[in-house]
Design a protein around this motif. Structure first.
Motif, PDB file in Angstrom:
ATOM      1  N   PHE A  22       0.824  -1.210   0.000  1.00  0.00           N
ATOM      2  CA  PHE A  22       0.000   0.000   0.000  1.00  0.00           C
ATOM      3  C   PHE A  22       0.860   1.263   0.000  1.00  0.00           C
ATOM      4  N   ALA A  23       2.044   1.180   0.560  1.00  0.00           N
ATOM      5  CA  ALA A  23       2.947   2.339   0.581  1.00  0.00           C
ATOM      6  C   ALA A  23       3.259   2.832  -0.829  1.00  0.00           C
ATOM      7  N   LEU A  24       3.247   1.941  -1.806  1.00  0.00           N
ATOM      8  CA  LEU A  24       3.488   2.361  -3.192  1.00  0.00           C
ATOM      9  C   LEU A  24       2.350   3.242  -3.700  1.00  0.00           C
ATOM     10  N   ALA A  25       1.132   2.901  -3.330  1.00  0.00           N
ATOM     11  CA  ALA A  25      -0.016   3.730  -3.706  1.00  0.00           C
ATOM     12  C   ALA A  25       0.078   5.095  -3.043  1.00  0.00           C
ATOM     13  N   GLU A  26       0.528   5.117  -1.804  1.00  0.00           N
ATOM     14  CA  GLU A  26       0.695   6.396  -1.102  1.00  0.00           C
ATOM     15  C   GLU A  26       1.761   7.257  -1.789  1.00  0.00           C
ATOM     16  N   GLN A  27       2.830   6.637  -2.276  1.00  0.00           N
ATOM     17  CA  GLN A  27       3.858   7.377  -3.007  1.00  0.00           C
ATOM     18  C   GLN A  27       3.305   7.938  -4.311  1.00  0.00           C
ATOM     19  N   MET A  28       2.505   7.137  -5.018  1.00  0.00           N
ATOM     20  CA  MET A  28       1.892   7.629  -6.259  1.00  0.00           C
ATOM     21  C   MET A  28       0.976   8.810  -5.961  1.00  0.00           C
ATOM     22  N   HIS A  29       0.171   8.672  -4.922  1.00  0.00           N
ATOM     23  CA  HIS A  29      -0.756   9.733  -4.542  1.00  0.00           C
ATOM     24  C   HIS A  29       0.001  11.020  -4.209  1.00  0.00           C
ATOM     25  N   LYS A  30       1.074  10.890  -3.486  1.00  0.00           N
ATOM     26  CA  LYS A  30       1.894  12.048  -3.131  1.00  0.00           C
ATOM     27  C   LYS A  30       2.532  12.678  -4.377  1.00  0.00           C
ATOM     28  N   GLY A  31       2.906  11.845  -5.338  1.00  0.00           N
ATOM     29  CA  GLY A  31       3.606  12.333  -6.527  1.00  0.00           C
ATOM     30  C   GLY A  31       2.712  12.922  -7.598  1.00  0.00           C
ATOM     31  N   ILE A  32       1.418  12.582  -7.584  1.00  0.00           N
ATOM     32  CA  ILE A  32       0.486  13.084  -8.599  1.00  0.00           C
ATOM     33  C   ILE A  32      -0.390  14.152  -7.961  1.00  0.00           C
ATOM     34  N   LYS A  33      -0.111  15.397  -8.280  1.00  0.00           N
ATOM     35  CA  LYS A  33      -0.828  16.519  -7.681  1.00  0.00           C
ATOM     36  C   LYS A  33      -2.330  16.404  -7.934  1.00  0.00           C
ATOM     37  N   GLY A  34      -3.104  16.524  -6.872  1.00  0.00           N
ATOM     38  CA  GLY A  34      -4.554  16.500  -6.968  1.00  0.00           C
ATOM     39  C   GLY A  34      -5.165  15.116  -7.147  1.00  0.00           C
ATOM     40  N   SER A  35      -4.364  14.078  -7.030  1.00  0.00           N
ATOM     41  CA  SER A  35      -4.902  12.729  -7.201  1.00  0.00           C
ATOM     42  C   SER A  35      -5.754  12.332  -5.999  1.00  0.00           C
ATOM     43  N   LYS A  36      -6.572  11.325  -6.220  1.00  0.00           N
ATOM     44  CA  LYS A  36      -7.411  10.782  -5.149  1.00  0.00           C
ATOM     45  C   LYS A  36      -6.970   9.343  -4.913  1.00  0.00           C
TER      46      LYS A  36
END
Length: 87
Positions: free
Chosen positions: A44-58
């Motif tokens: 799940f930490a990978l999803a959190e990294q993606m979320h942090k890296g993509i501005k405005g993502s949900k």
């Protein structure tokens, strides 16, 4: 299923060794990330990294599923996806 064992192995090595996190900041489209908290293939930490890296993502946490969240939590997946598409 027709790829040679060599090609399959090389593809998996490329997936393992390629770090695309710097590319996430280049995504400027509405983005929703679905991820199962119990995923044993991709943490799940990978999803959190993606979320942090993509501005405005949900980020949609699927608490009761793993890698097959669209099957294991079908109703939640469909509901969240439809809501996202309405935006």
């Amino acid at each position: 299923m027709e790829a040679s064992p060599y090609a399959t192995t090389q593809g998996l090595i490329a997936l393992r060794d390629t770090d695309l996190r710097p590319e996430l900041a280049k995504i400027h489209l509405p983005t929703v990330i679905f991820h199962g908290v119990q995923d044993k293939i991709a943490e799940f930490a990978l999803a959190e990294q993606m979320h942090k890296g993509i501005k405005g993502s949900k980020l949609v946490r699927c608490e009761n599923s793993g890698h097959g969240l669209f099957i294991e939590e079908l109703q939640k997946f469909n509901t969240e996806l439809i809501e996202f598409l309405k935006q």
